[in-house]
Design a protein around this motif. Structure first.
Motif, PDB file in Angstrom:
ATOM      1  N   ILE A 105       4.465  -7.591   4.974  1.00  0.00           N
ATOM      2  CA  ILE A 105       4.412  -6.378   4.164  1.00  0.00           C
ATOM      3  C   ILE A 105       3.023  -6.187   3.570  1.00  0.00           C
ATOM      4  O   ILE A 105       2.556  -5.046   3.388  1.00  0.00           O
ATOM      5  CB  ILE A 105       5.483  -6.406   3.052  1.00  0.00           C
ATOM      6  N   SER A 106       2.313  -7.281   3.285  1.00  0.00           N
ATOM      7  CA  SER A 106       0.962  -7.179   2.730  1.00  0.00           C
ATOM      8  C   SER A 106      -0.003  -6.588   3.745  1.00  0.00           C
ATOM      9  O   SER A 106      -0.877  -5.782   3.394  1.00  0.00           O
ATOM     10  CB  SER A 106       0.462  -8.557   2.274  1.00  0.00           C
ATOM     11  N   VAL A 107       0.137  -6.994   5.009  1.00  0.00           N
ATOM     12  CA  VAL A 107      -0.748  -6.472   6.042  1.00  0.00           C
ATOM     13  C   VAL A 107      -0.408  -5.020   6.362  1.00  0.00           C
ATOM     14  O   VAL A 107      -1.300  -4.200   6.619  1.00  0.00           O
ATOM     15  CB  VAL A 107      -0.659  -7.336   7.317  1.00  0.00           C
ATOM     16  N   PHE A 108       0.876  -4.681   6.316  1.00  0.00           N
ATOM     17  CA  PHE A 108       1.294  -3.332   6.677  1.00  0.00           C
ATOM     18  C   PHE A 108       1.100  -2.332   5.536  1.00  0.00           C
ATOM     19  O   PHE A 108       0.936  -1.133   5.780  1.00  0.00           O
ATOM     20  CB  PHE A 108       2.767  -3.339   7.106  1.00  0.00           C
ATOM     21  N   LEU A 109       1.101  -2.809   4.292  1.00  0.00           N
ATOM     22  CA  LEU A 109       1.077  -1.924   3.135  1.00  0.00           C
ATOM     23  C   LEU A 109      -0.094  -0.938   3.132  1.00  0.00           C
ATOM     24  O   LEU A 109       0.094   0.224   2.755  1.00  0.00           O
ATOM     25  CB  LEU A 109       1.077  -2.750   1.847  1.00  0.00           C
ATOM     26  N   PRO A 110      -1.325  -1.321   3.514  1.00  0.00           N
ATOM     27  CA  PRO A 110      -2.414  -0.339   3.505  1.00  0.00           C
ATOM     28  C   PRO A 110      -2.149   0.889   4.356  1.00  0.00           C
ATOM     29  O   PRO A 110      -2.687   1.973   4.067  1.00  0.00           O
ATOM     30  CB  PRO A 110      -3.604  -1.141   4.047  1.00  0.00           C
ATOM     31  N   TYR A 111      -1.334   0.754   5.407  1.00  0.00           N
ATOM     32  CA  TYR A 111      -1.024   1.916   6.248  1.00  0.00           C
ATOM     33  C   TYR A 111      -0.237   2.963   5.464  1.00  0.00           C
ATOM     34  O   TYR A 111      -0.298   4.153   5.792  1.00  0.00           O
ATOM     35  CB  TYR A 111      -0.232   1.466   7.473  1.00  0.00           C
ATOM     36  N   ALA A 112       0.492   2.525   4.419  1.00  0.00           N
ATOM     37  CA  ALA A 112       1.267   3.457   3.608  1.00  0.00           C
ATOM     38  C   ALA A 112       0.397   4.204   2.602  1.00  0.00           C
ATOM     39  O   ALA A 112       0.857   5.178   2.000  1.00  0.00           O
ATOM     40  CB  ALA A 112       2.384   2.711   2.871  1.00  0.00           C
ATOM     41  N   VAL A 113      -0.839   3.753   2.421  1.00  0.00           N
ATOM     42  CA  VAL A 113      -1.750   4.428   1.500  1.00  0.00           C
ATOM     43  C   VAL A 113      -2.342   5.658   2.199  1.00  0.00           C
ATOM     44  O   VAL A 113      -2.880   5.533   3.306  1.00  0.00           O
ATOM     45  CB  VAL A 113      -2.888   3.478   1.062  1.00  0.00           C
ATOM     46  N   PRO A 114      -2.249   6.850   1.601  1.00  0.00           N
ATOM     47  CA  PRO A 114      -2.833   8.045   2.238  1.00  0.00           C
ATOM     48  C   PRO A 114      -4.324   7.847   2.511  1.00  0.00           C
ATOM     49  O   PRO A 114      -5.030   7.186   1.733  1.00  0.00           O
ATOM     50  CB  PRO A 114      -2.595   9.147   1.196  1.00  0.00           C
ATOM     51  N   ALA A 115      -4.785   8.421   3.607  1.00  0.00           N
ATOM     52  CA  ALA A 115      -6.180   8.243   4.006  1.00  0.00           C
ATOM     53  C   ALA A 115      -7.143   8.731   2.936  1.00  0.00           C
ATOM     54  O   ALA A 115      -8.198   8.116   2.707  1.00  0.00           O
ATOM     55  CB  ALA A 115      -6.435   8.978   5.316  1.00  0.00           C
ATOM     56  N   ALA A 116      -6.790   9.821   2.260  1.00  0.00           N
ATOM     57  CA  ALA A 116      -7.663  10.344   1.209  1.00  0.00           C
ATOM     58  C   ALA A 116      -7.785   9.355   0.056  1.00  0.00           C
ATOM     59  O   ALA A 116      -8.881   9.117  -0.470  1.00  0.00           O
ATOM     60  CB  ALA A 116      -7.120  11.678   0.696  1.00  0.00           C
ATOM     61  N   VAL A 117      -6.668   8.744  -0.324  1.00  0.00           N
ATOM     62  CA  VAL A 117      -6.679   7.767  -1.416  1.00  0.00           C
ATOM     63  C   VAL A 117      -7.470   6.527  -1.005  1.00  0.00           C
ATOM     64  O   VAL A 117      -8.270   5.989  -1.786  1.00  0.00           O
ATOM     65  CB  VAL A 117      -5.243   7.383  -1.810  1.00  0.00           C
TER      66      VAL A 117
END
Length: 292
Positions: A105-117
């Motif tokens: 989940i730690s590795v995958f979590l950045p993908y859930a962050v919007p690109a703008a953010v």
């Protein structure tokens, strides 16, 4: 009549999708192509010019500068990102990693962050005058290079994109590993094969198709690079030009230069190039048996 009803059954199921597909995909492309055949001048208004916009695009040095930049980005960033995703997928699948669920989940979590953010977050950390880099320089008397300088900004963008999409590609590869028949591992262990041998002889061949899919997605994403440079341009206007990437170039032509017709031609040319490159990679992978 029964035969007629059965013949329309498939169309009833596919009809809603085809309608939405035509509305949101085919129609915009068709309109863009139509728009690219015209040119609007201050004197003379809008006139039909045929393929003149495409001829201009092919000879546009700013377009090719932008294309060369994303091609370099693709050649360097995509292999690094896929290699990190492969290592993460193999580590999770090995069963020897402590805290597998948390790691995944730690590795995958950045993908859930919007690109703008993500771009804003990293952009303010990169700042040599106002961000983390500047604070480190002030606190420890260092002279760290400016990540938003013209020489390093492409590398900085590559770091952001890698941070965002390693987890996404890891999930693709890990899903492919989960469908490998466990009996293959058992047979290899009985034969005395070690973990490295199992990875090389069983897992990597099983990942060929998934790696090909991840590569194609990454190629398309690289050629479509827009969000990160568009947002970081406010923080580094001297390093990121209006033609930093083809998509950014088309955006500024359209919304700042009011050259919608030429912008449409640039977008279509870039779309065709992306399609050709992605298809060539897919064809090469199929010939090697990656999708067999």
């Amino acid at each position: 009549m029964a035969v007629t009803r059965r013949s329309w059954t498939g169309w009833r199921f596919a009809g809603p999708f085809l309608a939405v597909f035509a509305l949101v995909y085919v129609a915009p492309i068709a309109y863009s192509f139509y728009l690219s055949l015209f040119r609007t001048r201050l004197i003379g208004g809008t006139t039909f010019v045929g393929f003149d916009n495409y001829v201009q695009a092919v000879g546009d040095p700013q377009f090719w500068s932008a294309f060369g930049r994303v091609a370099l980005f693709l050649a360097v960033q995509v292999p690094i990102m896929l290699f990190l995703a492969l290592l993460a997928a193999l580590a999770i699948d090995s069963g020897r990693l402590y805290g597998t669920g948390f790691f995944r989940i730690s590795v995958f979590l950045p993908y859930a962050v919007p690109a703008a953010v993500a771009a804003l977050m990293w952009g303010f950390m990169y700042g040599a005058q106002f961000g983390l880099v500047g604070d480190l320089n002030d606190a420890f008397g260092l002279s760290l290079p400016d990540p938003l300088s013209a020489e390093l900004v492409l590398l900085s963008i590559g770091n952001i994109v890698t941070w965002e999409f390693v987890g996404y590609n890891m999930l693709i590869l890990y899903s492919a590993l989960r469908v490998v028949n466990p009996s293959l591992y058992e047979a290899a262990q009985i034969d005395g094969a070690g973990q490295l041998r199992i990875v090389w002889a069983i897992k990597l061949p099983a990942l060929r198709g998934a790696l090909l899919v991840a590569t194609i997605f990454s190629i398309i994403g690289s050629f479509h690079l827009f969000n990160e440079p568009a947002i970081l341009r406010n923080l580094a206007p001297n390093a990121i030009t209006t033609y930093f990437t083809p998509n950014l170039y088309a955006y500024w032509l359209s919304f700042a230069g009011q050259r919608f017709d030429y912008s449409a031609a640039i977008a279509i040319v870039m779309g065709v190039i992306t399609m050709v490159v992605a298809y060539a990679v897919q064809l090469r992978g199929m010939r090697r048996g990656a999708l067999s």
